[in-house]
Design a protein around this motif. Structure first.
Motif, mmCIF file in Angstrom:
data_model
loop_
_atom_site.group_PDB
_atom_site.id
_atom_site.type_symbol
_atom_site.label_atom_id
_atom_site.label_comp_id
_atom_site.label_asym_id
_atom_site.label_seq_id
_atom_site.Cartn_x
_atom_site.Cartn_y
_atom_site.Cartn_z
ATOM 1 N N THR A 1 0.518 -1.017 -0.019
ATOM 2 C CA THR A 1 0.127 0.264 0.536
ATOM 3 C C THR A 1 0.926 1.217 0.324
ATOM 4 O O THR A 1 2.294 1.460 0.495
ATOM 5 N N VAL A 2 0.227 2.880 -0.112
ATOM 6 C CA VAL A 2 0.840 3.663 -0.757
ATOM 7 C C VAL A 2 1.037 4.226 0.692
ATOM 8 O O VAL A 2 2.095 4.462 1.198
ATOM 9 N N ASN A 3 0.830 3.391 1.731
ATOM 10 C CA ASN A 3 0.758 4.050 3.222
ATOM 11 C C ASN A 3 2.314 3.366 3.427
ATOM 12 O O ASN A 3 3.305 3.730 4.740
ATOM 13 N N GLU A 4 1.852 2.062 3.317
ATOM 14 C CA GLU A 4 2.916 1.149 3.619
ATOM 15 C C GLU A 4 4.510 1.264 3.545
ATOM 16 O O GLU A 4 5.660 1.361 3.644
ATOM 17 N N LEU A 5 4.145 2.666 1.990
ATOM 18 C CA LEU A 5 5.959 2.746 1.465
ATOM 19 C C LEU A 5 6.121 3.540 1.756
ATOM 20 O O LEU A 5 7.503 3.533 2.006
ATOM 21 N N VAL A 6 5.327 4.558 2.727
ATOM 22 C CA VAL A 6 5.907 5.977 2.998
ATOM 23 C C VAL A 6 6.815 5.460 4.649
ATOM 24 O O VAL A 6 7.219 6.189 4.898
ATOM 25 N N ALA A 7 5.749 4.251 5.481
ATOM 26 C CA ALA A 7 6.299 4.062 6.603
ATOM 27 C C ALA A 7 7.447 3.854 6.175
ATOM 28 O O ALA A 7 8.608 4.194 7.240
ATOM 29 N N GLN A 8 8.291 2.738 5.252
ATOM 30 C CA GLN A 8 8.907 2.562 4.991
ATOM 31 C C GLN A 8 10.896 3.220 4.890
ATOM 32 O O GLN A 8 11.270 3.540 5.173
ATOM 33 N N GLN B 1 10.426 6.451 5.808
ATOM 34 C CA GLN B 1 10.077 7.680 6.739
ATOM 35 C C GLN B 1 11.176 6.332 7.804
ATOM 36 O O GLN B 1 12.377 7.546 8.160
ATOM 37 N N ALA B 2 10.973 4.923 7.726
ATOM 38 C CA ALA B 2 12.298 4.425 8.721
ATOM 39 C C ALA B 2 13.723 4.383 7.889
ATOM 40 O O ALA B 2 14.294 4.138 8.468
ATOM 41 N N GLN B 3 13.204 4.485 6.467
ATOM 42 C CA GLN B 3 14.927 3.732 6.065
ATOM 43 C C GLN B 3 15.120 5.358 5.080
ATOM 44 O O GLN B 3 15.033 4.596 4.013
ATOM 45 N N PRO B 4 15.578 6.657 5.842
ATOM 46 C CA PRO B 4 15.931 7.807 4.501
ATOM 47 C C PRO B 4 16.868 7.193 3.312
ATOM 48 O O PRO B 4 17.727 6.182 4.118
ATOM 49 N N ARG B 5 16.430 7.076 2.496
ATOM 50 C CA ARG B 5 17.019 7.343 0.849
ATOM 51 C C ARG B 5 17.660 5.819 0.607
ATOM 52 O O ARG B 5 18.623 4.883 -0.434
ATOM 53 N N LYS C 1 7.123 14.102 3.308
ATOM 54 C CA LYS C 1 8.679 14.017 4.098
ATOM 55 C C LYS C 1 9.390 12.968 3.887
ATOM 56 O O LYS C 1 10.143 12.138 5.421
ATOM 57 N N VAL C 2 9.105 11.847 2.965
ATOM 58 C CA VAL C 2 10.266 11.487 2.693
ATOM 59 C C VAL C 2 11.130 11.386 1.868
ATOM 60 O O VAL C 2 11.633 12.568 0.961
ATOM 61 N N GLN C 3 12.208 10.398 1.699
ATOM 62 C CA GLN C 3 13.612 10.784 0.944
ATOM 63 C C GLN C 3 14.008 9.155 0.414
ATOM 64 O O GLN C 3 14.161 8.468 0.930
ATOM 65 N N LEU C 4 13.984 9.244 -1.276
ATOM 66 C CA LEU C 4 14.233 7.691 -1.905
ATOM 67 C C LEU C 4 15.348 8.463 -2.477
ATOM 68 O O LEU C 4 15.676 9.502 -3.413
ATOM 69 N N THR C 5 15.867 7.024 -3.212
ATOM 70 C CA THR C 5 16.925 7.714 -4.401
ATOM 71 C C THR C 5 16.251 7.464 -5.316
ATOM 72 O O THR C 5 15.519 5.714 -5.604
ATOM 73 N N HIS C 6 16.723 8.099 -6.069
ATOM 74 C CA HIS C 6 16.454 8.252 -7.988
ATOM 75 C C HIS C 6 16.975 7.254 -9.005
ATOM 76 O O HIS C 6 18.382 6.967 -8.333
#
Length: 329
Positions: free
Chosen positions: A144-151, A153-157, A182-187
């Motif tokens: 789910t998108v909520n699970e994605l955001v939680a992941q 937030q727990a592991q930035p980048r 307010k999350v950070q993912l790697t492109h």
């Protein structure tokens, strides 16, 4: 010096008179348009929303006009390579471009410089469609998108996301989504949307934003999971996929459009003829059904309306990119 026949002939064949004499020939050439195949450059990968949409619409236009449209994909630099080629082509109506705002508004605003002016080096012909988008993940990633955001937030980048290239709408959409939550993912940029989506489905990259037209076959085959739609309401093609607002996320609307353009200086008579033919094609039930079945909303425009859409979109996306601090990598 007496006024001789030679001087008279020179006076008659002066530059203004030559222009007058040439006018009927020019008008005749335009009236017989087209009398040879028309090349259409799509500056994005085969299988992209721009590619499939252009082929559907111009396939019908060619049928109605009794004309041949030769469509060629020329991806590179998020569409800038192919767009440059369109801008530099002869303005005679025999080179056109199926271009999305991802090229003229997104990629251009991120590029340090371009070899063409997106607002002044093209003649707008007609918008052909709006393009719907969806956030997708592979089957080993978040459900789910909520699970994605939680992941995230727990592991930035630590989480990667794919895109069709630096400055592509896939890139911008995810950066906007990341900022809103307010999350950070790697492109992980690819050279085109098709390969990026295929690799997400294959498990090489967890998630990405994709045009519905590209992701839909893989969603239907169970290779991709659709998490949420950045729209006001659910798409009829994805009735079980919620919008971001429905799952409690910040309101998030994102769509792009596809237009037909010609090089600057293409005669108005040719532009008007093509515009009328695109409008005619978009009323065809078969064309509309095919576009909507691909996640594309059939939507035309006048040349002036497409020009205004390009100008306002260029300014709006430029501000979004600057405000979000998005940089080309």
């Amino acid at each position: 010096m007496p006024f001789t026949f030679t001087r008279l002939r020179r006076a008659i064949l002066s530059a203004p008179m030559l222009a007058v004499l040439a006018a009927p020939a020019t008008a005749l050439a335009q009236a017989s348009y087209p009398n040879k195949p028309i090349q259409v450059i799509v500056p994005l990968q085969a299988g992209s929303a721009a590619d499939v949409g252009t082929r559907v619409v111009l396939g019908k236009v060619g049928e109605n006009m009794g004309a041949s449209f030769a469509i060629e994909n020329q991806p590179g630099a998020s569409g800038l390579v192919g767009a440059d080629r369109i801008a530099r082509a002869a303005p005679d109506g025999y080179t056109l471009g199926g271009i999305t705002d991802s090229v003229l508004n997104y990629a251009v605003n991120l590029a340090a410089r371009t070899s063409f002016d997106p607002l002044n080096d093209f003649e707008p012909v007609s918008r052909m469609a709006n393009i719907a988008w969806v956030l997708v993940a592979n089957n080993n990633a978040a459900k789910t998108v909520n699970e994605l955001v939680a992941q995230a937030q727990a592991q930035p980048r630590k989480l990667d996301y794919a895109s069709g290239g630096n400055g592509s709408p896939h890139h911008i959409a995810m950066e906007l989504f990341s900022a809103a939550n307010k999350v950070q993912l790697t492109h992980v940029p690819y050279k085109g949307a098709t390969q990026a989506t295929t690799d997400v489905a294959g498990g090489q990259v967890p998630v990405m934003f994709s045009a519905v037209s590209v992701a839909l076959p893989m969603i239907k085959d169970g290779k991709l999971r659709a998490l949420a739609q950045p729209a006001d309401r659910r798409s009829s093609l994805l009735p079980d996929v919620p919008t971001f607002t429905e799952v409690g996320m910040p309101a998030f609307n994102f769509s792009t459009w596809l237009g037909l353009y010609a090089p600057k200086g293409t005669p108005k008579a040719i532009i008007d003829r093509l515009n009328a033919e695109v409008a005619r094609a978009l009323t065809d039930p078969g064309v509309r059904d095919r576009l909507m079945g691909l996640g594309l909303d059939p939507l035309g425009s006048t040349p002036a309306q497409l020009g205004e859409l390009t100008r306002t979109g260029h300014a709006r996306i430029g501000k979004v990119i600057r405000d979000a601090g998005i940089k080309a990598e």
